[in-house]
Design a protein around this motif. Structure first.
Motif, PDB file in Angstrom:
ATOM      1  N   ASN A 195     -30.791  19.452  24.532  1.00 31.44           N
ATOM      2  CA  ASN A 195     -31.623  19.050  24.918  1.00 31.44           C
ATOM      3  C   ASN A 195     -32.650  18.332  24.182  1.00 31.44           C
ATOM      4  O   ASN A 195     -33.073  19.620  23.486  1.00 31.44           O
ATOM      5  CB  ASN A 195     -32.150  19.619  26.558  1.00 31.44           C
ATOM      6  N   THR A 196     -32.998  17.209  23.872  1.00 29.16           N
ATOM      7  CA  THR A 196     -33.746  16.663  22.333  1.00 29.16           C
ATOM      8  C   THR A 196     -34.643  15.356  22.892  1.00 29.16           C
ATOM      9  O   THR A 196     -34.392  14.923  23.812  1.00 29.16           O
ATOM     10  CB  THR A 196     -32.631  16.034  21.556  1.00 29.16           C
ATOM     11  N   ILE A 197     -36.016  15.816  22.104  1.00 27.61           N
ATOM     12  CA  ILE A 197     -37.196  14.702  22.118  1.00 27.61           C
ATOM     13  C   ILE A 197     -37.095  13.974  21.314  1.00 27.61           C
ATOM     14  O   ILE A 197     -37.593  14.881  19.735  1.00 27.61           O
ATOM     15  CB  ILE A 197     -38.073  14.990  22.806  1.00 27.61           C
ATOM     16  N   ILE A 198     -37.690  12.785  20.346  1.00 27.17           N
ATOM     17  CA  ILE A 198     -37.170  12.227  19.039  1.00 27.17           C
ATOM     18  C   ILE A 198     -39.087  11.318  19.699  1.00 27.17           C
ATOM     19  O   ILE A 198     -38.858  10.803  20.801  1.00 27.17           O
ATOM     20  CB  ILE A 198     -36.681  11.261  19.009  1.00 27.17           C
ATOM     21  N   LEU A 199     -40.149  11.845  19.152  1.00 29.77           N
ATOM     22  CA  LEU A 199     -41.487  11.227  19.097  1.00 29.77           C
ATOM     23  C   LEU A 199     -41.799  10.356  18.314  1.00 29.77           C
ATOM     24  O   LEU A 199     -41.762  10.834  17.055  1.00 29.77           O
ATOM     25  CB  LEU A 199     -42.726  12.207  19.424  1.00 29.77           C
ATOM     26  N   ASP A 200     -41.952   9.177  18.325  1.00 25.23           N
ATOM     27  CA  ASP A 200     -42.751   8.168  17.032  1.00 25.23           C
ATOM     28  C   ASP A 200     -43.840   8.495  17.351  1.00 25.23           C
ATOM     29  O   ASP A 200     -44.498   8.310  18.341  1.00 25.23           O
ATOM     30  CB  ASP A 200     -42.552   7.459  17.661  1.00 25.23           C
ATOM     31  N   HIS A 201     -44.248   8.491  16.353  1.00 25.16           N
ATOM     32  CA  HIS A 201     -46.134   8.463  16.061  1.00 25.16           C
ATOM     33  C   HIS A 201     -46.960   7.357  15.155  1.00 25.16           C
ATOM     34  O   HIS A 201     -47.794   7.872  14.518  1.00 25.16           O
ATOM     35  CB  HIS A 201     -46.430   9.747  15.071  1.00 25.16           C
ATOM     36  N   GLY A 202     -45.798   6.811  14.338  1.00 26.68           N
ATOM     37  CA  GLY A 202     -46.403   5.037  13.834  1.00 26.68           C
ATOM     38  C   GLY A 202     -46.512   5.566  12.165  1.00 26.68           C
ATOM     39  O   GLY A 202     -46.269   6.661  12.128  1.00 26.68           O
ATOM     40  N   HIS A 203     -46.208   4.380  11.736  1.00 29.39           N
ATOM     41  CA  HIS A 203     -45.668   4.302  10.644  1.00 29.39           C
ATOM     42  C   HIS A 203     -44.640   4.647   9.614  1.00 29.39           C
ATOM     43  O   HIS A 203     -44.971   5.357   8.371  1.00 29.39           O
ATOM     44  CB  HIS A 203     -46.954   4.810   9.699  1.00 29.39           C
ATOM     45  N   GLY A 204     -43.605   5.115  10.542  1.00 33.62           N
ATOM     46  CA  GLY A 204     -42.712   5.754   9.774  1.00 33.62           C
ATOM     47  C   GLY A 204     -42.529   7.322  10.349  1.00 33.62           C
ATOM     48  O   GLY A 204     -41.860   8.616   9.963  1.00 33.62           O
ATOM     49  N   LEU A 205     -43.663   8.065  10.782  1.00 32.33           N
ATOM     50  CA  LEU A 205     -43.683   9.606  11.383  1.00 32.33           C
ATOM     51  C   LEU A 205     -43.078   9.491  12.662  1.00 32.33           C
ATOM     52  O   LEU A 205     -43.945   9.222  13.494  1.00 32.33           O
ATOM     53  CB  LEU A 205     -44.811  10.224  11.011  1.00 32.33           C
ATOM     54  N   ASN A 226     -20.333  12.077  16.327  1.00 30.91           N
ATOM     55  CA  ASN A 226     -21.577  10.804  16.092  1.00 30.91           C
ATOM     56  C   ASN A 226     -22.122   9.357  16.688  1.00 30.91           C
ATOM     57  O   ASN A 226     -22.635   8.642  15.530  1.00 30.91           O
ATOM     58  CB  ASN A 226     -19.626   9.636  15.573  1.00 30.91           C
ATOM     59  N   ARG A 227     -21.918   9.355  17.865  1.00 30.70           N
ATOM     60  CA  ARG A 227     -22.353   8.244  18.800  1.00 30.70           C
ATOM     61  C   ARG A 227     -24.077   8.739  19.066  1.00 30.70           C
ATOM     62  O   ARG A 227     -24.843   8.002  18.663  1.00 30.70           O
ATOM     63  CB  ARG A 227     -21.959   8.410  20.387  1.00 30.70           C
ATOM     64  N   GLU A 228     -23.832  10.301  18.603  1.00 32.67           N
ATOM     65  CA  GLU A 228     -25.269  10.531  18.978  1.00 32.67           C
ATOM     66  C   GLU A 228     -25.957  10.627  17.445  1.00 32.67           C
ATOM     67  O   GLU A 228     -27.421  10.372  17.864  1.00 32.67           O
ATOM     68  CB  GLU A 228     -25.318  11.753  19.201  1.00 32.67           C
ATOM     69  N   SER A 229     -25.492  10.765  16.513  1.00 33.55           N
ATOM     70  CA  SER A 229     -26.108  10.614  15.494  1.00 33.55           C
ATOM     71  C   SER A 229     -26.798   8.945  15.257  1.00 33.55           C
ATOM     72  O   SER A 229     -27.686   9.105  14.315  1.00 33.55           O
ATOM     73  CB  SER A 229     -25.457  11.629  14.131  1.00 33.55           C
ATOM     74  N   ALA A 230     -25.554   8.409  15.009  1.00 32.71           N
ATOM     75  CA  ALA A 230     -26.443   6.443  15.238  1.00 32.71           C
ATOM     76  C   ALA A 230     -27.115   7.110  16.039  1.00 32.71           C
ATOM     77  O   ALA A 230     -28.503   6.029  15.696  1.00 32.71           O
ATOM     78  CB  ALA A 230     -25.116   5.874  16.056  1.00 32.71           C
ATOM     79  N   GLN A 231     -27.550   7.492  17.094  1.00 34.12           N
ATOM     80  CA  GLN A 231     -28.892   7.192  18.463  1.00 34.12           C
ATOM     81  C   GLN A 231     -30.220   7.982  17.732  1.00 34.12           C
ATOM     82  O   GLN A 231     -31.041   7.154  17.726  1.00 34.12           O
ATOM     83  CB  GLN A 231     -28.745   7.725  19.827  1.00 34.12           C
ATOM     84  N   MET A 232     -29.585   9.221  17.615  1.00 37.57           N
ATOM     85  CA  MET A 232     -31.160   9.368  17.249  1.00 37.57           C
ATOM     86  C   MET A 232     -31.179   8.390  15.177  1.00 37.57           C
ATOM     87  O   MET A 232     -32.545   8.873  15.293  1.00 37.57           O
ATOM     88  CB  MET A 232     -31.094  11.421  16.151  1.00 37.57           C
ATOM     89  N   ASN A 233     -30.545   8.452  14.470  1.00 37.69           N
ATOM     90  CA  ASN A 233     -30.623   7.577  13.222  1.00 37.69           C
ATOM     91  C   ASN A 233     -31.149   5.887  13.411  1.00 37.69           C
ATOM     92  O   ASN A 233     -32.242   6.154  12.359  1.00 37.69           O
ATOM     93  CB  ASN A 233     -29.345   7.626  12.082  1.00 37.69           C
ATOM     94  N   GLU A 234     -31.234   5.904  14.845  1.00 36.64           N
ATOM     95  CA  GLU A 234     -31.902   4.314  14.780  1.00 36.64           C
ATOM     96  C   GLU A 234     -33.596   4.598  15.197  1.00 36.64           C
ATOM     97  O   GLU A 234     -34.188   4.589  14.747  1.00 36.64           O
ATOM     98  CB  GLU A 234     -30.980   4.111  16.193  1.00 36.64           C
ATOM     99  N   ALA A 235     -33.488   6.056  15.222  1.00 35.52           N
ATOM    100  CA  ALA A 235     -34.605   6.281  16.164  1.00 35.52           C
ATOM    101  C   ALA A 235     -35.842   6.760  15.126  1.00 35.52           C
ATOM    102  O   ALA A 235     -36.399   6.608  14.812  1.00 35.52           O
ATOM    103  CB  ALA A 235     -35.050   7.443  17.514  1.00 35.52           C
ATOM    104  N   PHE A 236     -35.010   8.035  14.427  1.00 37.58           N
ATOM    105  CA  PHE A 236     -35.487   8.212  12.861  1.00 37.58           C
ATOM    106  C   PHE A 236     -35.854   6.921  12.273  1.00 37.58           C
ATOM    107  O   PHE A 236     -37.346   6.947  11.380  1.00 37.58           O
ATOM    108  CB  PHE A 236     -35.074   8.869  11.954  1.00 37.58           C
ATOM    109  N   ALA A 237     -35.291   5.821  12.185  1.00 34.74           N
ATOM    110  CA  ALA A 237     -36.033   4.243  10.834  1.00 34.74           C
ATOM    111  C   ALA A 237     -36.659   4.127  11.773  1.00 34.74           C
ATOM    112  O   ALA A 237     -37.238   2.605  11.707  1.00 34.74           O
ATOM    113  CB  ALA A 237     -33.913   4.074  10.745  1.00 34.74           C
ATOM    114  N   SER A 238     -37.061   3.992  13.486  1.00 37.19           N
ATOM    115  CA  SER A 238     -38.466   3.602  13.874  1.00 37.19           C
ATOM    116  C   SER A 238     -39.756   3.180  12.879  1.00 37.19           C
ATOM    117  O   SER A 238     -39.864   3.796  12.025  1.00 37.19           O
ATOM    118  CB  SER A 238     -38.763   4.409  15.157  1.00 37.19           C
TER     119      SER A 238
END
Ligand SMILES: [Zn+2]
Length: 276
Positions: free
Chosen positions: A209-219, A128-140
């Motif tokens: 081991n995971t990376i989340i990359l933000d490419h801008g404008h919700g991508l 649950n802690r990890e999915s909250a962290q990932m969801n925050e990144a996905f919502a960027s």
């Protein structure tokens, strides 16, 4: 005089910001208005922002036409769907598009570590802690970055499991497959398929081991089960830069990269974004 000048600058900045709401892109993703797909919806003008199901939607100009590029959730119902556009004059309007049905096939996997199928209470706290962290990144939503909607696959290998499969782990139904799996030997380099900023990294219960990359404008793209992570949060990466290596960390049946693409906070089929 000074105040008028400041007012002029403020208005100019506001105009520039509104301009920045839509990005100019070289290539569109494939148009596939199905659950888990992407709808390319011409706005018919120059909207300054778009919303779909309470998420901001990427607006892009391609060959003089403005499109809302809408990620459609795997659980979306076939039928008419609607986006809301905000216009430069302060008004708003709607555009609709039709989502067609798509049947995804089943996949049955056997996981030897039973806890990865039925996590205990302690695991659930971590999950649950990890999915909250990932969801925050996905919502960027970062307007300072320039999204690219056609890219090379991040790793060379065999596409071993496609997006949308209805999954059963040890005969128990679980969430559908929300990315594309590319099988490759452990240690195979993984390259950023587009430039962006590292929004999160971690060693997660299911994703390893995971990376989340933000490419801008919700991508936003996600890389899982890696052997090594070569980048850190906040780091700027260029297209083609090595970000890590293929591994088999987390819930896996063998070494592979799980790659997922998010648009408007929705997991969509990466195959629609791969360059020929
Ligand atoms: Zn996967």
């Amino acid at each position: 005089m000074k105040t008028r000048f400041h007012l002029f600058i403020a208005v100019l900045c506001a105009a520039l910001l509104q301009q920045a709401a839509a990005v100019e892109i070289d290539a569109l993703p494939l148009d596939s208005a199905v659950p888990g797909g992407v709808a390319l919806v011409p706005t018919g003008g120059h909207a300054i922002s778009a919303q779909y199901r309470n998420n901001r939607v990427l607006l892009a100009e391609h060959e003089g036409v403005q499109y809302a590029i809408v990620g459609i959730a795997l659980n979306a119902k076939p039928g008419e769907h609607e986006i809301t556009l905000r216009l430069a004059d302060g008004g708003q309007t709607h555009r609709s598009f039709t989502v067609s049905d798509k049947k995804y096939v089943e996949q049955r996997l056997t996981i030897t570590n039973e806890r990865q199928v039925n996590p205990n209470t302690e695991d659930m706290t971590r999950i649950n802690r990890e999915s909250a962290q990932m969801n925050e990144a996905f919502a960027s939503w970062d307007e300072g970055l320039q999204p690219v909607l056609r890219m090379k696959a991040p790793v060379e290998g065999v596409r071993s499991s496609s997006f949308g499969l209805r999954r059963f782990f040890n005969e128990q139904p679980r969430a559908p497959h929300s990315g594309m799996d590319i099988a490759a030997p452990e240690g195979t380099p993984i390259f950023a398929p587009a430039g962006g900023v590292v929004r999160a990294t971690g060693n997660y219960f299911f994703n390893g081991n995971t990376i989340i990359l933000d490419h801008g404008h919700g991508l936003i793209t996600l890389y899982c089960h890696m052997n090594t992570i070569d980048v850190s949060p906040g780091q700027r990466v260029e297209s083609g830069e090595q970000i890590g290596e293929v591994g088999q960390t987390g819930r896996v049946t063998g070494p592979h990269l799980h790659w997922s693409i998010n648009l408007n906070n929705t997991r969509v089929d990466p195959a629609l974004f791969i360059q020929d």
